[in-house]
Design a protein around this motif. Sequence first.
Motif, mmCIF file in Angstrom:
data_model
loop_
_atom_site.group_PDB
_atom_site.id
_atom_site.type_symbol
_atom_site.label_atom_id
_atom_site.label_comp_id
_atom_site.label_asym_id
_atom_site.label_seq_id
_atom_site.Cartn_x
_atom_site.Cartn_y
_atom_site.Cartn_z
ATOM 1 N N PHE A 1 26.128 5.984 -14.181
ATOM 2 C CA PHE A 1 25.351 4.908 -15.006
ATOM 3 C C PHE A 1 25.561 5.036 -16.586
ATOM 4 O O PHE A 1 25.893 4.147 -17.469
ATOM 5 C CB PHE A 1 23.756 5.050 -14.895
ATOM 6 N N LEU A 2 25.588 6.333 -16.927
ATOM 7 C CA LEU A 2 25.699 6.553 -18.475
ATOM 8 C C LEU A 2 27.193 6.193 -18.841
ATOM 9 O O LEU A 2 27.568 5.453 -19.860
ATOM 10 C CB LEU A 2 25.753 8.167 -18.568
ATOM 11 N N LEU B 1 30.803 2.255 -21.889
ATOM 12 C CA LEU B 1 31.949 1.554 -21.948
ATOM 13 C C LEU B 1 33.153 1.930 -22.292
ATOM 14 O O LEU B 1 33.928 1.551 -23.165
ATOM 15 C CB LEU B 1 31.684 0.290 -22.885
ATOM 16 N N GLY B 2 33.399 3.412 -22.083
ATOM 17 C CA GLY B 2 34.595 3.974 -22.490
ATOM 18 C C GLY B 2 34.698 4.718 -23.873
ATOM 19 O O GLY B 2 35.589 5.481 -24.122
ATOM 20 N N GLU B 3 33.531 4.426 -24.246
ATOM 21 C CA GLU B 3 33.435 5.108 -25.949
ATOM 22 C C GLU B 3 33.110 6.431 -25.765
ATOM 23 O O GLU B 3 33.553 7.462 -26.633
ATOM 24 C CB GLU B 3 32.127 4.498 -26.662
ATOM 25 N N ARG C 1 22.922 -1.708 -28.918
ATOM 26 C CA ARG C 1 23.604 -0.464 -29.223
ATOM 27 C C ARG C 1 23.380 -0.235 -30.621
ATOM 28 O O ARG C 1 23.834 -1.068 -31.526
ATOM 29 C CB ARG C 1 25.099 -0.560 -29.027
ATOM 30 N N ILE C 2 22.827 1.000 -30.899
ATOM 31 C CA ILE C 2 22.475 1.200 -32.375
ATOM 32 C C ILE C 2 23.179 2.398 -32.892
ATOM 33 O O ILE C 2 23.129 3.453 -32.137
ATOM 34 C CB ILE C 2 21.058 1.498 -32.535
ATOM 35 N N LEU D 1 28.251 -2.641 -15.047
ATOM 36 C CA LEU D 1 26.992 -2.467 -15.459
ATOM 37 C C LEU D 1 26.027 -3.311 -15.176
ATOM 38 O O LEU D 1 24.930 -3.033 -15.067
ATOM 39 C CB LEU D 1 27.613 -2.384 -17.154
ATOM 40 N N ASP D 2 26.650 -4.443 -15.228
ATOM 41 C CA ASP D 2 25.853 -5.694 -14.650
ATOM 42 C C ASP D 2 25.217 -5.367 -13.102
ATOM 43 O O ASP D 2 23.892 -5.374 -12.814
ATOM 44 C CB ASP D 2 26.508 -6.853 -14.377
ATOM 45 N N ASN D 3 25.988 -4.617 -12.265
ATOM 46 C CA ASN D 3 25.483 -4.172 -11.093
ATOM 47 C C ASN D 3 24.297 -3.158 -11.033
ATOM 48 O O ASN D 3 23.444 -3.337 -10.296
ATOM 49 C CB ASN D 3 26.590 -3.516 -10.202
#
Length: 301
Positions: free
Chosen positions: A34-35, A40-42, A142-143, A179-181
């Motif tokens: 999940f994380l 997203l690859g970051e 995202r902050i 992520l949508d899933n």
Amino acid sequence: MEKFTTGRFIDPFTDWGFKRLFGSEPHKELLIDFLNQLFLGEREIIDLVYNKNEHLGELAEDRKAVFDLLCTGSNGEQFIIEVQRVYQEYFKDRCLYYTSSLIREQALVGSTKWTYQLKPVYLIGLMDFCFDDSHRDKFLHRIQLTTRDTGEVFYDKLGFIFIEMPKFDKTETELSSELDNWFYLLKNLSKLNKIPLFLRKPVFSKLFNIAEVSNLTKDEKMAYDHSLKAQWDYLNSMDYVEKKGFERGVKEGVEEGIKKGVAKGIHQEKLNNARAMKDNGLDLQLIGKITGLPVEQLKAL
């Protein structure tokens, strides 16, 4: 004991339900997946170690920080995961306080050679409500610390991810990423009666198996029922107080009255639940984890 009508799968937005799915060593691959989808690859998370969820300040008068979930990655980065079911006026302040507490703890006490190099700290807020000031079409925030003039990231080792789940309204056919899933699963898990075909993947199969109410032991089912009851009682208290307040046309003092009344009701409900669990033979440590009440108080019930 009072019986509850529950779905086939547990509600991940209850305290017990979320920790059942994501809060233990045997299930950590779920949280890691999940994380990783969230970042997203970051940042790629290979492994996690679960830490204690209560941190005390250095001084007696410091307010302690109690996290829903706290983990450390293999590179020393720390992840706070907070699940917030109902609106809290100072939720953003609390999140900043929590991250600041972890940053402060990184200082090497007594060292004269510390360079102030810090490990990254991230907070993920999974919310079942929406911020008053957020964009109506944006549910994922995202902050980071950025330069106002250019928008460039100024500091990349402190980050916040807030997810306003009520705004996520995609249907099965509209889901376009893993992520949508995940978001779809978290929002709809307790309403599902069967496992959708598109979620029949190893990581989700494990989650469904863990979330199946029929797989819970007697003690686990009892703990889950009490967690549900506490949540329902809280929401019903909020609805009732707000309704009566509006009916009387009382505007001034309503918020303060709600806070005091609900807080008192929640505490009494915790005591009632704890007494019932104790009468049914549950371990005091387990009761303490479920209700948040200290063991010393439970012994006196």
